[in-house]
Design a protein around this motif. Structure first.
Motif, PDB file in Angstrom:
ATOM      1  N   TYR A  92     -81.438  46.098  10.841  1.00 56.42           N
ATOM      2  CA  TYR A  92     -82.330  47.029  10.137  1.00 56.42           C
ATOM      3  C   TYR A  92     -83.617  47.263  10.919  1.00 56.42           C
ATOM      4  N   VAL A  93     -84.147  46.219  11.510  1.00 59.61           N
ATOM      5  CA  VAL A  93     -85.365  46.348  12.317  1.00 59.61           C
ATOM      6  C   VAL A  93     -85.099  47.259  13.512  1.00 59.61           C
ATOM      7  N   ALA A  94     -83.975  47.045  14.193  1.00 58.65           N
ATOM      8  CA  ALA A  94     -83.617  47.876  15.346  1.00 58.65           C
ATOM      9  C   ALA A  94     -83.457  49.339  14.930  1.00 58.65           C
ATOM     10  N   GLY A  95     -82.789  49.567  13.815  1.00 59.86           N
ATOM     11  CA  GLY A  95     -82.598  50.936  13.318  1.00 59.86           C
ATOM     12  C   GLY A  95     -83.907  51.606  12.961  1.00 59.86           C
ATOM     13  N   LEU A  96     -84.781  50.879  12.285  1.00 58.00           N
ATOM     14  CA  LEU A  96     -86.090  51.417  11.926  1.00 58.00           C
ATOM     15  C   LEU A  96     -86.895  51.754  13.172  1.00 58.00           C
ATOM     16  N   ALA A 135     -89.366  59.936  15.445  1.00 53.25           N
ATOM     17  CA  ALA A 135     -90.550  60.530  14.827  1.00 53.25           C
ATOM     18  C   ALA A 135     -91.659  60.707  15.856  1.00 53.25           C
ATOM     19  N   HIS A 136     -91.858  59.704  16.692  1.00 54.76           N
ATOM     20  CA  HIS A 136     -92.891  59.778  17.728  1.00 54.76           C
ATOM     21  C   HIS A 136     -92.590  60.908  18.709  1.00 54.76           C
ATOM     22  N   LEU A 154     -95.649  47.559  14.712  1.00 53.49           N
ATOM     23  CA  LEU A 154     -95.227  46.573  13.717  1.00 53.49           C
ATOM     24  C   LEU A 154     -93.897  45.925  14.107  1.00 53.49           C
ATOM     25  N   THR A 155     -92.998  46.710  14.700  1.00 53.39           N
ATOM     26  CA  THR A 155     -91.718  46.151  15.152  1.00 53.39           C
ATOM     27  C   THR A 155     -91.953  45.112  16.241  1.00 53.39           C
ATOM     28  N   GLN A 156     -92.758  45.450  17.226  1.00 50.92           N
ATOM     29  CA  GLN A 156     -93.021  44.496  18.307  1.00 50.92           C
ATOM     30  C   GLN A 156     -93.712  43.243  17.779  1.00 50.92           C
TER      31      GLN A 156
END
Length: 131
Positions: free
Chosen positions: A80-84, A91-92, A114-116
């Motif tokens: 889920y984190v990878a997908g987000l 978006a960027h 936030l992911t990193q």
């Protein structure tokens, strides 16, 4: 044999996104008749920066995903984190064009940071054997 399904899927998605970002650069280059560099064209520069920003950040994310998955502490949450993260990068990419989609740049930047940060914390907790 070790299989890292989340890492493999994330790397494949990253490759596809990188191609998409390259195609977007090519389209604006052709329209502006800029064949080398950015030619002083803001649209070309924006799209080039979108791809470079993607490359700058994605390597760290993929390494962290792979390390966490190799540790055996990954799982569904990691997918889920990878997908987000990948959605944030789309978006960027659109947001870097400016105009009505410019909010995408902010959203993508926040998701990337936030992911990193989250993956770095998770990796640290794995090393400390907390998770």
């Amino acid at each position: 044999m070790i299989t890292l399904p989340v890492t493999l899927a994330a790397a494949a998605a990253a490759a596809i996104l990188n191609i998409w970002l390259s195609i977007r650069i090519g389209a604006v280059r052709r329209a502006a008749k800029v064949f080398v560099g950015d030619g002083g064209n803001e649209s070309v520069e924006r799209r080039m920066r979108a791809q470079l920003n993607f490359v700058e950040n994605t390597a760290f994310v993929l390494i962290l995903i792979a390390a966490i998955e190799l540790s055996g502490r990954g799982g569904t949450w990691l997918a889920y984190v990878a997908g987000l993260y990948m959605l944030g990068r789309v978006a960027h990419g659109f947001g870097m064009d400016g105009g009505s989609l410019s909010k995408g740049r902010f959203i993508g930047t926040i998701i990337t940071m936030l992911t990193q940060l989250g993956l770095a914390v998770a990796a640290t907790l794995v090393v400390l054997r907390v998770i």
